[in-house]
Design a protein around this motif. Structure first.
Motif, PDB file in Angstrom:
ATOM      1  N   THR A 254     -21.397 -68.265 -62.642  1.00  0.00           N
ATOM      2  CA  THR A 254     -21.977 -69.524 -62.363  1.00  0.00           C
ATOM      3  C   THR A 254     -21.450 -70.168 -61.238  1.00  0.00           C
ATOM      4  N   LEU A 255     -20.039 -70.313 -61.343  1.00  0.00           N
ATOM      5  CA  LEU A 255     -19.408 -70.636 -60.188  1.00  0.00           C
ATOM      6  C   LEU A 255     -19.725 -70.211 -58.853  1.00  0.00           C
ATOM      7  N   GLY A 256     -19.952 -68.846 -58.863  1.00  0.00           N
ATOM      8  CA  GLY A 256     -20.181 -67.877 -57.662  1.00  0.00           C
ATOM      9  C   GLY A 256     -21.743 -68.490 -57.188  1.00  0.00           C
ATOM     10  N   LEU A 257     -22.510 -69.032 -58.062  1.00  0.00           N
ATOM     11  CA  LEU A 257     -23.758 -69.678 -57.526  1.00  0.00           C
ATOM     12  C   LEU A 257     -23.610 -70.853 -56.995  1.00  0.00           C
ATOM     13  N   PHE A 258     -22.683 -71.703 -57.128  1.00  0.00           N
ATOM     14  CA  PHE A 258     -22.328 -72.901 -56.604  1.00  0.00           C
ATOM     15  C   PHE A 258     -21.873 -72.581 -55.193  1.00  0.00           C
ATOM     16  N   ILE A 259     -20.840 -71.671 -55.108  1.00  0.00           N
ATOM     17  CA  ILE A 259     -20.303 -71.136 -53.851  1.00  0.00           C
ATOM     18  C   ILE A 259     -21.471 -70.563 -52.953  1.00  0.00           C
ATOM     19  N   GLY A 260     -22.176 -69.643 -53.647  1.00  0.00           N
ATOM     20  CA  GLY A 260     -23.017 -68.951 -52.969  1.00  0.00           C
ATOM     21  C   GLY A 260     -24.398 -70.018 -52.539  1.00  0.00           C
ATOM     22  N   GLY A 261     -24.513 -71.057 -53.064  1.00  0.00           N
ATOM     23  CA  GLY A 261     -25.335 -72.160 -52.692  1.00  0.00           C
ATOM     24  C   GLY A 261     -24.939 -72.788 -51.544  1.00  0.00           C
ATOM     25  N   SER A 262     -23.787 -73.140 -51.399  1.00  0.00           N
ATOM     26  CA  SER A 262     -23.270 -73.907 -50.112  1.00  0.00           C
ATOM     27  C   SER A 262     -23.379 -72.821 -49.031  1.00  0.00           C
ATOM     28  N   TRP A 263     -22.802 -71.709 -49.293  1.00  0.00           N
ATOM     29  CA  TRP A 263     -22.824 -70.582 -48.157  1.00  0.00           C
ATOM     30  C   TRP A 263     -24.613 -70.465 -47.583  1.00  0.00           C
TER      31      TRP A 263
ATOM     32  N   ASP B  36     -41.510 -59.861 -53.184  1.00  0.00           N
ATOM     33  CA  ASP B  36     -42.130 -60.307 -54.321  1.00  0.00           C
ATOM     34  C   ASP B  36     -41.372 -60.072 -55.481  1.00  0.00           C
ATOM     35  N   ALA B  37     -41.184 -58.950 -55.916  1.00  0.00           N
ATOM     36  CA  ALA B  37     -40.227 -58.516 -56.856  1.00  0.00           C
ATOM     37  C   ALA B  37     -38.958 -59.258 -57.119  1.00  0.00           C
ATOM     38  N   ILE B  38     -38.356 -59.218 -55.936  1.00  0.00           N
ATOM     39  CA  ILE B  38     -36.817 -59.376 -56.090  1.00  0.00           C
ATOM     40  C   ILE B  38     -36.738 -60.991 -55.927  1.00  0.00           C
ATOM     41  N   HIS B  39     -37.946 -61.685 -55.493  1.00  0.00           N
ATOM     42  CA  HIS B  39     -37.910 -63.077 -55.750  1.00  0.00           C
ATOM     43  C   HIS B  39     -38.136 -63.630 -56.938  1.00  0.00           C
ATOM     44  N   ASN B  40     -39.085 -62.824 -57.806  1.00  0.00           N
ATOM     45  CA  ASN B  40     -39.464 -62.987 -59.138  1.00  0.00           C
ATOM     46  C   ASN B  40     -38.198 -62.861 -60.198  1.00  0.00           C
ATOM     47  N   ILE B  41     -37.380 -61.617 -59.737  1.00  0.00           N
ATOM     48  CA  ILE B  41     -36.288 -61.329 -60.526  1.00  0.00           C
ATOM     49  C   ILE B  41     -35.226 -62.478 -60.261  1.00  0.00           C
ATOM     50  N   LEU B  42     -34.768 -62.947 -59.118  1.00  0.00           N
ATOM     51  CA  LEU B  42     -33.745 -63.984 -58.777  1.00  0.00           C
ATOM     52  C   LEU B  42     -34.391 -65.151 -59.582  1.00  0.00           C
ATOM     53  N   HIS B  43     -35.638 -65.558 -59.350  1.00  0.00           N
ATOM     54  CA  HIS B  43     -36.102 -66.708 -60.027  1.00  0.00           C
ATOM     55  C   HIS B  43     -35.726 -66.824 -61.375  1.00  0.00           C
ATOM     56  N   ILE B  44     -36.082 -65.706 -62.216  1.00  0.00           N
ATOM     57  CA  ILE B  44     -35.955 -65.822 -63.668  1.00  0.00           C
ATOM     58  C   ILE B  44     -34.514 -65.849 -64.021  1.00  0.00           C
ATOM     59  N   TYR B  45     -33.702 -65.051 -63.396  1.00  0.00           N
ATOM     60  CA  TYR B  45     -32.271 -65.302 -63.568  1.00  0.00           C
ATOM     61  C   TYR B  45     -31.631 -66.453 -63.307  1.00  0.00           C
ATOM     62  N   MET B  46     -31.996 -67.062 -62.179  1.00  0.00           N
ATOM     63  CA  MET B  46     -31.266 -68.305 -61.703  1.00  0.00           C
ATOM     64  C   MET B  46     -31.851 -69.612 -62.306  1.00  0.00           C
ATOM     65  N   VAL B  47     -33.205 -69.342 -62.450  1.00  0.00           N
ATOM     66  CA  VAL B  47     -33.736 -70.658 -63.051  1.00  0.00           C
ATOM     67  C   VAL B  47     -33.734 -70.576 -64.864  1.00  0.00           C
TER      68      VAL B  47
ATOM     69  N   TRP C  57     -31.760 -85.116 -57.281  1.00  0.00           N
ATOM     70  CA  TRP C  57     -30.597 -85.065 -56.136  1.00  0.00           C
ATOM     71  C   TRP C  57     -31.175 -84.062 -55.069  1.00  0.00           C
ATOM     72  N   GLY C  58     -32.392 -83.997 -55.007  1.00  0.00           N
ATOM     73  CA  GLY C  58     -32.780 -82.938 -54.361  1.00  0.00           C
ATOM     74  C   GLY C  58     -32.450 -81.357 -54.790  1.00  0.00           C
ATOM     75  N   ALA C  59     -32.928 -80.474 -53.749  1.00  0.00           N
ATOM     76  CA  ALA C  59     -32.370 -79.213 -54.301  1.00  0.00           C
ATOM     77  C   ALA C  59     -31.619 -78.328 -53.071  1.00  0.00           C
ATOM     78  N   ILE C  60     -31.255 -77.156 -53.490  1.00  0.00           N
ATOM     79  CA  ILE C  60     -30.670 -76.324 -52.593  1.00  0.00           C
ATOM     80  C   ILE C  60     -31.151 -74.824 -52.723  1.00  0.00           C
ATOM     81  N   THR C  61     -31.167 -74.188 -51.952  1.00  0.00           N
ATOM     82  CA  THR C  61     -31.750 -73.053 -51.673  1.00  0.00           C
ATOM     83  C   THR C  61     -30.757 -71.764 -51.896  1.00  0.00           C
ATOM     84  N   ILE C  62     -30.898 -71.066 -52.935  1.00  0.00           N
ATOM     85  CA  ILE C  62     -29.854 -69.920 -53.127  1.00  0.00           C
ATOM     86  C   ILE C  62     -30.716 -68.606 -53.227  1.00  0.00           C
ATOM     87  N   PHE C  63     -30.140 -67.752 -52.279  1.00  0.00           N
ATOM     88  CA  PHE C  63     -31.109 -66.593 -52.172  1.00  0.00           C
ATOM     89  C   PHE C  63     -32.696 -66.540 -52.292  1.00  0.00           C
TER      90      PHE C  63
END
Lengths: 193, 504
Positions: free
Chosen positions: B14-23, B109-120, B298-304
């Motif tokens: 999860t912390l990786g997501l924070f870092i990844g998010g800022s990257w 499309d598939a990668i987006h759906n997979i990332l979406h369900i895992y991250m959200v 607070w708005g949103a950030i885009t991760i992958f």
């Protein structure tokens, strides 16, 4: 010397039959074993008999197990009081032995040891069936209890039956009834011929 | 060490997501949290909505989802040792059998759906369960009460109330050992544990998203935190009736017990106490973080390529922080008293990783409503009580969290409501016919999924945990079918029928 037991099947109301037998024995200063089958989880009626009783097609039947010494006293007593009590002796069967089936499944060593000891200390007149082979397993990797993929680190399982004289067997049966983990069926009586 | 590494895996990821998010670069979007952005605009304006991917996917793509749910349902019963040692491989097998062809045929499309369900969905879901489980594991109810009917009823009541605030798994963990201790010397106590499963491990969790995993999934998909309080009448009705039935049943068995054992039930009494109570502050921290994530914008950030509201990342960070603080500040012996281990959460983490992967086609198809291959199901389920029984019936045999999500999406697909409007609809409280219909469907789905998870050992994760703990404490728990035939069918099913007539 082993005691000999008989099963009497008496037609009539159970409280009256109990009162009659215990009153008779008390009055004649006799002591010994009288077992009312229904109260001790001894298998008695067939499904057909239960149905007949429900539908009032015949009077209720009371199965009583008594020592051989009481047989004639009770038989005579029933005959002499028939005109008053209307209790009818339907059947007299000599009991060869009694048995019951049991099974258990235990998941903690503490309870496993307790149950193993109970069967180790089986009275000498009783014996377990050959299929009674307790299976004890330990899985050292199952140390913690999980949620969706739970398993037990210790398992003791067995099933089988115990048989022997009804008086000794009933005493043992009552002892294991105290253990919720042992599931026992009702006692079956086996008759001569 | 191995156990701690599992929790830190989640933390680091999860912390990786924070870092990844800022990257990945922060792109504040005014519609980052679409749900809150449009809240309080009543009546709701509907745009017809349909999932494009869901229209294309064939029905057989849901087979891996069916496979993993059936694996969870069947393996613990038929091959518990195999399952315990190999469930991560089984989950990975079903996940990959879907993911590889899905990515091959649908690429981005598939990668987006997979990332979406895992991250959200998946990561916040696991973080919430982990935090509640960790915090609840530090709270110990001490003392030895005498397992009389009134005491047992009070213990079940406390557990039922607690379940909505520490989760059904947490409440089960806190309460099961005091209940077992109180009844240690009673011969007949199986019914106590079965009612415990009904109330503490299931129905009690119906009031907040913290209570039961399906409701947290609802929260992640736009259901406001306090909306689930609307389930209070149903929850009060069902739990009151169950507590009354329990009291009568327990009194009956207790009377037999005392006659038979001449007062042997008088266990040594010691006063009740609460240790590790400071964990309630961390619990409040979790509740606060979840509440804030529904209020802050607070708005949103885009991760992958996935837009994630910043307040949701803050919520997840706070929940991890609360869990870590609980670990650092709670005496080790308190967790030992609770026989706390990471095993339950580890199992949920692995298996739900597979469930969330394989659920993608089912959700997409249902989201496509009558234009997807599940049109027959979407069209057949028309009334709230249909949703109640179908979501409940499936929750009984499959895990209730994915079942909830499936019917949540099905209701949205049927009414062609975009998910971004869910919050607004629920906050408006049904100012138009579509909203009213959706609200009644959602109530039915929530009640069905949460309540009927109690019907079998496999309906909800804590059920099996409670069964296993009780078995190791010497309680003769009924078999899988024994539980259904001796307890669920005679007690729960009539109750659920009454609930249908009273509330739907």
């Amino acid at each position: 010397m082993e005691k000999v037991f008989y099963e009497l099947v008496i037609e009539g109301h159970v409280p009256v039959i109990k009162g009659f037998i215990f009153g008779l024995l008390e009055g004649s200063k006799r002591t010994g074993t009288v077992i009312v089958s229904r109260e001790n989880n001894i298998k008695t009626e067939t499904l057909g008999e239960v149905f007949m009783e429900w539908t009032h097609l015949h009077e209720s039947l009371c199965h009583v197990v008594i020592e051989e010494d009481f047989l004639n006293v009770i038989k005579n007593g029933l005959e002499k009081t028939f005109h008053v009590l209307k209790l009818k002796l339907k059947e007299v069967r000599k009991i060869k032995k009694a048995s019951f089936h049991f099974q258990y499944e235990v998941y903690a060593k503490k309870y496993g040891e307790e149950i193993k000891n109970i069967f180790k200390e089986l009275p000498s007149q009783l014996k377990t069936s050959p299929d009674y082979q307790p299976k004890e397993e330990s899985d050292t990797e199952c140390t913690d209890i999980g949620s969706l993929a739970s398993c037990h680190g210790y398992t003791l399982k067995a099933h089988g039956s115990v048989e022997g004289p009804i008086d000794v067997l009933l005493f043992f049966y009552k002892k294991i009834q105290e253990f919720e983990l042992i599931k026992e069926n009702s006692i079956a009586l086996h008759f001569e011929n | 060490m191995k156990k701690i590494s599992v929790s830190f895996f989640i933390l680091i990821f999860t912390l990786g997501l924070f870092i990844g998010g800022s990257w990945a670069g922060s792109s504040s979007s005014p519609s980052g949290n679409e749900a809150t952005a449009t809240a309080n605009q009543c009546p709701v304006k509907f745009d017809k909505h349909c999932d494009e991917l869901g229209k294309k996917l064939p029905l057989w793509t849901i087979l891996p989802f069916v496979g993993i749910l059936l694996s969870i349902a069947i393996f613990p019963l038929v091959a518990p040792h195999f399952w315990h040692h190999h469930y991560p491989k089984v989950a990975a097998f079903w996940a990959l059998i879907f993911a590889l062809p899905f990515i091959y045929f649908y690429n981005s499309d598939a990668i987006h759906n997979i990332l979406h369900i895992y991250m959200v969905d998946y990561i916040p879901f696991i973080i919430m369960l982990w935090a509640l489980f960790t915090i609840a594991g530090g709270i110990v109810l001490t003392g030895n009460l005498q397992g009389r009917p009134i005491v047992n009823t009070i213990l079940l009541l406390v557990g039922t109330v607690m379940a909505s605030w520490v989760g059904t798994t947490g409440a089960s963990m806190i309460m099961i050992r005091p209940v077992l201790r109180a009844n240690a010397s009673r011969r007949r106590k199986t019914h106590v544990i079965c009612f415990f499963i009904f109330l503490v491990a299931n129905i009690g969790g119906s009031l907040t998203p913290l209570g039961d995993p399906p409701l947290f999934l609802g929260f992640l998909h736009g259901v406001p935190f306090f909306w689930t309080f609307k389930l209070l009448p149903e929850m009060l009705f069902a739990s009151s009736l169950l507590l009354i039935i329990f009291f009568l049943v327990d009194s009956f068995y207790y009377q037999q017990e005392t006659h038979k054992e001449n007062g042997k039930t008088n266990a040594e009494k010691s006063p009740i106490g609460l240790k590790g109570w400071h964990n309630f502050f961390f619990l409040a921290g979790v509740v606060g973080a979840i509440l804030l994530s529904g209020i802050l914008k607070w708005g949103a950030i885009t991760i992958f390529g996935i837009s994630i509201p910043k307040q949701n990342l803050f919520r997840d960070f706070m929940m991890i922080l609360m869990g870590v603080l609980s670990l650092l500040t709670t005496q080790k012996n308190l967790r030992e008293t609770n026989e706390f281990s990471w095993e339950p959460i580890k199992e949920v983490a692995y298996l739900f990783a597979g469930i969330f992967m394989t659920i993608i086609p089912a959700l997409s198809i249902l989201n496509a409503g009558s234009e997807g291959t599940f049109a027959f199901l979407v069209n057949a389920v028309n009334e709230p009580y249909h949703y109640y029984w179908i979501s409940g019936g499936l929750s009984s045999f499959l895990d209730n969290a994915p079942t909830y999500l499936i019917f949540f999406k099905s209701a949205l697909g049927k009414l062609q409501i975009p998910e971004s409007l869910v919050r607004q609809i629920l906050l408006c409280g049904g100012s138009d016919s579509i909203s009213k219909e959706f609200i009644s469907f959602l109530k039915a789905i929530s009640i069905g999924s949460v309540f009927m998870g109690a019907n079998t050992y496999i309906g909800n994760a804590p059920n099996f945990m409670v069964k296993s703990i009780a078995e190791e404490a010497g309680v003769a728990m009924p078999s899988f079918f024994g539980y259904i035939f001796k307890y669920s069918i005679p007690i729960l099913i009539p109750l659920f029928i009454v609930v249908t007539f009273v509330f739907f």
